[in-house]
Each structure stands twice: as structure tokens, then as C-alpha cells.
Design a protein around this motif. Sequence first.
Motif, PDB file in Angstrom:
ATOM      1  N   HIS A  54      79.377  11.731  32.799  1.00  0.00           N
ATOM      2  CA  HIS A  54      78.761  10.760  33.701  1.00  0.00           C
ATOM      3  C   HIS A  54      77.698  11.388  34.603  1.00  0.00           C
ATOM      4  O   HIS A  54      77.075  10.678  35.393  1.00  0.00           O
ATOM      5  CB  HIS A  54      79.835  10.070  34.548  1.00  0.00           C
ATOM      6  CG  HIS A  54      80.591   9.024  33.773  1.00  0.00           C
ATOM      7  ND1 HIS A  54      81.642   9.337  32.957  1.00  0.00           N
ATOM      8  CD2 HIS A  54      80.412   7.680  33.657  1.00  0.00           C
ATOM      9  CE1 HIS A  54      82.105   8.228  32.381  1.00  0.00           C
ATOM     10  NE2 HIS A  54      81.365   7.218  32.780  1.00  0.00           N
ATOM     11  N   LEU A  55      77.494  12.682  34.477  1.00  0.00           N
ATOM     12  CA  LEU A  55      76.380  13.327  35.157  1.00  0.00           C
ATOM     13  C   LEU A  55      75.218  13.556  34.208  1.00  0.00           C
ATOM     14  O   LEU A  55      74.253  14.243  34.540  1.00  0.00           O
ATOM     15  CB  LEU A  55      76.813  14.655  35.779  1.00  0.00           C
ATOM     16  CG  LEU A  55      77.570  14.539  37.103  1.00  0.00           C
ATOM     17  CD1 LEU A  55      79.063  14.320  36.861  1.00  0.00           C
ATOM     18  CD2 LEU A  55      77.366  15.756  37.976  1.00  0.00           C
ATOM     19  N   GLY A  56      75.298  12.974  33.014  1.00  0.00           N
ATOM     20  CA  GLY A  56      74.221  13.106  32.052  1.00  0.00           C
ATOM     21  C   GLY A  56      72.990  12.318  32.459  1.00  0.00           C
ATOM     22  O   GLY A  56      73.084  11.264  33.080  1.00  0.00           O
ATOM     23  N   SER A  57      71.843  12.851  32.095  1.00  0.00           N
ATOM     24  CA  SER A  57      70.581  12.193  32.421  1.00  0.00           C
ATOM     25  C   SER A  57      69.987  11.566  31.173  1.00  0.00           C
ATOM     26  O   SER A  57      70.453  11.787  30.056  1.00  0.00           O
ATOM     27  CB  SER A  57      69.593  13.193  33.018  1.00  0.00           C
ATOM     28  OG  SER A  57      69.222  14.172  32.054  1.00  0.00           O
ATOM     29  N   LEU A  74      75.496  14.402  26.042  1.00  0.00           N
ATOM     30  CA  LEU A  74      76.390  13.837  27.053  1.00  0.00           C
ATOM     31  C   LEU A  74      76.615  12.348  26.848  1.00  0.00           C
ATOM     32  O   LEU A  74      77.718  11.845  27.079  1.00  0.00           O
ATOM     33  CB  LEU A  74      75.836  14.106  28.450  1.00  0.00           C
ATOM     34  CG  LEU A  74      75.893  15.574  28.899  1.00  0.00           C
ATOM     35  CD1 LEU A  74      75.291  15.743  30.286  1.00  0.00           C
ATOM     36  CD2 LEU A  74      77.330  16.091  28.895  1.00  0.00           C
ATOM     37  N   SER A  75      75.587  11.626  26.437  1.00  0.00           N
ATOM     38  CA  SER A  75      75.793  10.198  26.179  1.00  0.00           C
ATOM     39  C   SER A  75      76.751   9.999  25.009  1.00  0.00           C
ATOM     40  O   SER A  75      77.602   9.094  25.029  1.00  0.00           O
ATOM     41  CB  SER A  75      74.456   9.508  25.896  1.00  0.00           C
ATOM     42  OG  SER A  75      73.817  10.066  24.758  1.00  0.00           O
ATOM     43  N   TYR A 125      74.427   1.212  34.699  1.00  0.00           N
ATOM     44  CA  TYR A 125      74.819   2.495  34.093  1.00  0.00           C
ATOM     45  C   TYR A 125      73.608   3.223  33.523  1.00  0.00           C
ATOM     46  O   TYR A 125      73.529   4.464  33.581  1.00  0.00           O
ATOM     47  CB  TYR A 125      75.862   2.254  33.002  1.00  0.00           C
ATOM     48  CG  TYR A 125      77.152   1.662  33.530  1.00  0.00           C
ATOM     49  CD1 TYR A 125      77.621   1.985  34.801  1.00  0.00           C
ATOM     50  CD2 TYR A 125      77.897   0.761  32.770  1.00  0.00           C
ATOM     51  CE1 TYR A 125      78.796   1.433  35.303  1.00  0.00           C
ATOM     52  CE2 TYR A 125      79.073   0.206  33.265  1.00  0.00           C
ATOM     53  CZ  TYR A 125      79.512   0.546  34.530  1.00  0.00           C
ATOM     54  OH  TYR A 125      80.671  -0.007  35.016  1.00  0.00           O
ATOM     55  N   SER A 126      72.658   2.482  32.996  1.00  0.00           N
ATOM     56  CA  SER A 126      71.430   3.099  32.496  1.00  0.00           C
ATOM     57  C   SER A 126      70.615   3.697  33.648  1.00  0.00           C
ATOM     58  O   SER A 126      70.037   4.789  33.521  1.00  0.00           O
ATOM     59  CB  SER A 126      70.603   2.061  31.734  1.00  0.00           C
ATOM     60  OG  SER A 126      69.385   2.610  31.292  1.00  0.00           O
ATOM     61  N   ASN A 135      70.470  10.526  37.610  1.00  0.00           N
ATOM     62  CA  ASN A 135      71.040  11.862  37.383  1.00  0.00           C
ATOM     63  C   ASN A 135      69.989  12.890  36.992  1.00  0.00           C
ATOM     64  O   ASN A 135      70.220  14.100  37.121  1.00  0.00           O
ATOM     65  CB  ASN A 135      72.105  11.800  36.279  1.00  0.00           C
ATOM     66  CG  ASN A 135      73.403  11.162  36.755  1.00  0.00           C
ATOM     67  OD1 ASN A 135      73.694  11.119  37.949  1.00  0.00           O
ATOM     68  ND2 ASN A 135      74.180  10.659  35.815  1.00  0.00           N
ATOM     69  N   THR A 136      68.846  12.421  36.497  1.00  0.00           N
ATOM     70  CA  THR A 136      67.761  13.338  36.134  1.00  0.00           C
ATOM     71  C   THR A 136      67.373  14.213  37.321  1.00  0.00           C
ATOM     72  O   THR A 136      66.954  15.367  37.150  1.00  0.00           O
ATOM     73  CB  THR A 136      66.541  12.553  35.618  1.00  0.00           C
ATOM     74  OG1 THR A 136      66.932  11.747  34.507  1.00  0.00           O
ATOM     75  CG2 THR A 136      65.414  13.484  35.201  1.00  0.00           C
ATOM     76  N   GLU A 137      67.502  13.663  38.518  1.00  0.00           N
ATOM     77  CA  GLU A 137      67.156  14.424  39.722  1.00  0.00           C
ATOM     78  C   GLU A 137      68.068  15.623  39.924  1.00  0.00           C
ATOM     79  O   GLU A 137      67.732  16.539  40.685  1.00  0.00           O
ATOM     80  CB  GLU A 137      67.220  13.517  40.947  1.00  0.00           C
ATOM     81  CG  GLU A 137      66.296  12.314  40.888  1.00  0.00           C
ATOM     82  CD  GLU A 137      64.821  12.699  40.898  1.00  0.00           C
ATOM     83  OE1 GLU A 137      64.495  13.791  41.420  1.00  0.00           O
ATOM     84  OE2 GLU A 137      64.004  11.933  40.367  1.00  0.00           O
ATOM     85  N   LEU A 138      69.244  15.630  39.264  1.00  0.00           N
ATOM     86  CA  LEU A 138      70.172  16.753  39.405  1.00  0.00           C
ATOM     87  C   LEU A 138      69.907  17.862  38.392  1.00  0.00           C
ATOM     88  O   LEU A 138      70.423  18.973  38.550  1.00  0.00           O
ATOM     89  CB  LEU A 138      71.619  16.257  39.222  1.00  0.00           C
ATOM     90  CG  LEU A 138      72.163  15.328  40.307  1.00  0.00           C
ATOM     91  CD1 LEU A 138      73.532  14.805  39.890  1.00  0.00           C
ATOM     92  CD2 LEU A 138      72.265  16.054  41.641  1.00  0.00           C
TER      93      LEU A 138
END
Length: 632
Positions: free
Chosen positions: A241-244, A250-251, A572-573, A579-582
Amino acid sequence: MFQLSRFFNHRNICLYISHFVTLHQYPLNLKDIIIGMASQANAISLFSHKSLYSQQLMYISPLRCSKICMSILPSGRPCVKASITYAEKVIDLASPLSITNTMSFAREVSSHLVDHHGMKAIISPQVDANKRMHELKENTRRALMMTSDPKMTLKLIDTIQRLGVGYCFEEEIKNILENLTQVLPDDDLYTVALNFRLRRQGGLHTNPAEVFQNFMDANRELKKSSSEDIEGLLSLYEASHLGSSGEDVLSHAKEITTRHLNKSVSQLNPKLHKKVVEGLKLPRHMRMQRLEARRYIEEYGNEDDHNPLVLEFAKYDYNKVQSVLQMELVEVTRWWEHLGLSSKLGFRDRHVECFLWTVGLLPELSFSGSRIDLAKAIAIMLVIDDIYDTYGSYEDLLLFTDAIQRWDLEETEQLPEYMKICFEALYNTNNGICDKVLNDRGLSVQPFLRKTWVDLVKAYMVEAEWLKRSRIPTLKEYIENGVTTSGACMALVHLFFLVSNGLPTKNMPHLLDRYPSFFTLAGTILRLWDDLGTVKEEQERGDMLSSIHLLMKEKNIACEKEGRNEILQMIYSLWNDLNTELVTPDIMLFPIIKVALNISRASQVVYEHGNDSYLSSVENHVQSLFYKPIDI
């Protein structure tokens, strides 16, 4: 106004204070007044001696109007020294807020209440809490630094963070995570996935394709050994769930683990069953930090391998933070009552709800002043929202919008009186925040904050235009405008200056152009959750526009449940994009990126309330976070 009497009984000191003033006569700084009086009476200070404890005052819960016991934090002011080691303190204060229903009490740890009708609180002699907290904190630090098993170290980090005390060990945790990867076993799915999740949420770079390749077969399915490891599956599920966007590994992992966990959940033992069900319902990455801390503190003691000293520290810390939040809420309440927007003009009392949001956005103890400032800004925003939704005529709204764009108190003579008062409250509150940033950081932020308010009222005016012309916007138009009316950008711009340390001035002009993408993403998630959580209440108030119904109209969906599910998929999308920011965060912007994530978390927690109403959900969270201490 006060009556002070002292009497001594061996080593006990009892200070009795009667308070007969109403809210508007309530002293601006009651703590200092009591300190001065106690000094003049040659009594011991009840606030600053380290061997004494937080003074307890009776306060009224703004939501339930119920009497609670509330701590006043120690003062650094000089005090009269005494040789005693504890004090029994009795305080009888007429509450600054009226009581309108049956009394209910929140019991502070190691204290007890007596004479409920007389509103007296007695604090029993107790162990030095500050000393005990320090011992427990150092014990936790030693456990964190001296654990040699990488798996146990990661589990302890995860536990500390979930218990809400991770802020006490930020540097230690960062150093451990930066240096631990090279010694991790590459065949332990639980540990590898946990390490990935902890590193990514801390802003440390990790490539999921490299990390998880050992657990996949040629068909991109989990190997048999991994698919039977429920703890490992749950750990990978949480990490996924931290996937970007674009991280297919991850998806795909999210899809696989969700399928396997749902299939096996009925066959698990009770403890593991509960973990899996809770994870499937709401992944940890999407949980509001302070509420998760409360929930996990109550759960952690039931785990077979729990550390009782770490748990005890978390309980003490939770109650300490709760005492700080109580004092902040008193300050916000006092400010709100002083404005008179509710008592004089009839606007809804929503300042407690506003403060709840700030705790979701800024859970760290160090952001006390910023929470208060943001709660004031949000409260003003909700009043303005009510003006555009309910109170203002179209012609008056045009004048009001123009007045805010001009930002001049002298230009308000044509406004109705209630709009004048509201604009003055906005003007003064905004200037106060600007002065604070200027004094604390040397930054002149008036143009930036003012722009957020101008953008906000222009977006509200767009909605007013739609209503006047009976125009139904497209879903795209509604969401684009709704990002602004959600208030997310307003909040993030304010916090951009309030919480970002060492902010480079080169980043400041961008806020006058287009907001960063993660502002928009957090605002969209907030807008969509707001619609999911309040559509029924809004329709009852006459507001028929929502993303749910616009989506149903555009896609010819007849069932509202199906429309709501489509909105959830959109959310969710958007999380993947956020999450990309992480993945490769800008270290200077990381504090505000975390706030954007927290907006999204708070949105889901507050608005996803099942069959309960939005307001009852808010009240439950308020009671849990602010008024119910944890027994130690």
C-alpha cells in the motif's frame, strides 16, 4: 473573584480555589494568576516543582458538555520551594462552559475525583511521573539500539511507531534503517516487507523490484513457501500500500496478498484472524496516527511477545500528549467564543471538529502552536463555507468575494453586518498567523496566505454560480473546483510555513503560481471522502451536488452502492500517485509531504463511518483522543 484558603496536614498541602466567573470573564492566563496568588499566600507552586504533578481542572467537553478532568502543564516560572514530595490538591472551579446534560467523568491516571456535585477534583499522591517516563524512555531507547536480531529490531521500530512514540526516537530509527539492509535475511518475507515499508514511509529509497524478486516465481506469482506464510503475506500486503504509480511489482503484490489473505482468513487462529481482518479493512499506511496509537496501546498488551516497559512508556506518553491537546483545545475554544460567530450570529459550533482535523494532520507533540493556528483557520473556513452555502444571497456573495479579494477592512461598508464580522475575523486571524511566521522564521508570508483565501472564496463563488444558473457541472469540473473548496490547499500552504524547518526561499514563489501536485492529490482525496461521508447530511441541507451522483450520471449507473465503489477506486488510485512523493522525496519538503499524507489518512478515518452519522463519528474520535486517558 477568588477565595484562597490553605491548610497543612503533615506533608499534605491542600489548595482550594473557588471560581465564579463566566466564560467571557475567564482569565486570559489562569495558570499565571493562580501561581501569583499561591506565591502571595506563601503556598507552594502547584505548577513547576518537579516532584509535584500536573494540576487538575474541571472542564466541559465542548461536544458532550460533560465535565472532565484536565491537566495544566508545568510552568517554568519561579516557585516557592518546599521540602514536601507530594501535594494533595483540591480545586473547585465553576466551569467556563455551561453544563446541559448528565455529568460524565474522564478519570486521569493515578488520580480520583470526589464531590461530583461540588465539582472538586483531588489528585492523590503518586509516583513522580516525569521521572518514570524518563526511565521508560531510556529503557526503550536501549532496547532499540542494543537488539542484535534484525527482525526483532524492525518489529520493535514498527511497534514503537504504532504506539505513537516514534517521534521520541526519530534519529535512532533513521540511522538503524539506513544501515540495516545489508544484514537482512533475503528469504524472510515478513522481515523484508517490513523493512521496505519502514524505509519507504521514512523517505528512504528502496527498489521494490529488487527487494521482492526472490519471493516470486517465473509467472510472477508468489512461491508456494511464501503463499503459506500468513505473517509474511500480511507484511507484504501492508508494504504494497506504499506502492506508487508504475510500480507494478507492488500493485501485483497487493492483488495477490489480498486474494490469499481473504481465502485463508477463516482458517486462522483468533489473534492472527483479527490482525488480518483489521489489515484488510484499513491498511496501516492509511490510518490516522493518534487514533492508531490509542487502538494499538489497548491491543499490544495482548500480544504474547509484548514488551511491558515499552507499553507502559506508550501509555504515559499518550496521556501526556492528551493533556497537551486538552490545553490546546481550551485555547481554541476560548478564541472561538471570543469571536462570537456562534453566540452572536448563529453559526455552527465546529471548532472542536476543526481541532480534531489538526491532530490528524499534525500528530507530533512539537507542533502545538501550529495545531492551534490551523484550527482557527479551518474554523473560519467553515464559517465562510456556511455563508456561501446557506446564509448569503447571490448579490451579497459577490460583494463578499470582492471584499476578500481586495483584502481591505475599509472596503466592507456595503456588506451585511454578519459578513463584516466574518471578514474581520478572517483578516485578524490571518494577520496573527503571518506575524507569528515573521517573528519565528523571518518570512513575510502575507501574499501566500491571502492567496489561499482568495482562491477559496472564488471556488465557493463558482459553486454559487452553478446553483444560480441551475447548471450541473461535469465530474471533472466538480473535482477540480472541489479540491480548492475542500480546504486542503489552504491548510497545506499555512503549514508549509508553520512546520517546514529551514525552508528555502526559492520554493516560496511556486505557491503563488500552481500548487505542488501532492497538494492537489491530497485535496482530491479529501473532497471524494467528504462526499462519501457527508452526502446524506448535505442533501438534507439542500446541497445536491456530489461526486457520487455526478459519476453515476456520466456512467449511467443506477445503483448508488456501485457509484460509491467507483469513487473508492478513484481514491485508491490517487493514493498510488501520492505515494510517488515517498519514492524520492525532497528532504526540505518531506515534512509537508507527510502532512499531505496525513490529510488523506484523516479524511478516510473521519468520513468512513459506516452506519453512523458524520457528527457522531467525529464525537467518538474526540472523546477517545481528548477526554479519555489510558489506565496505567
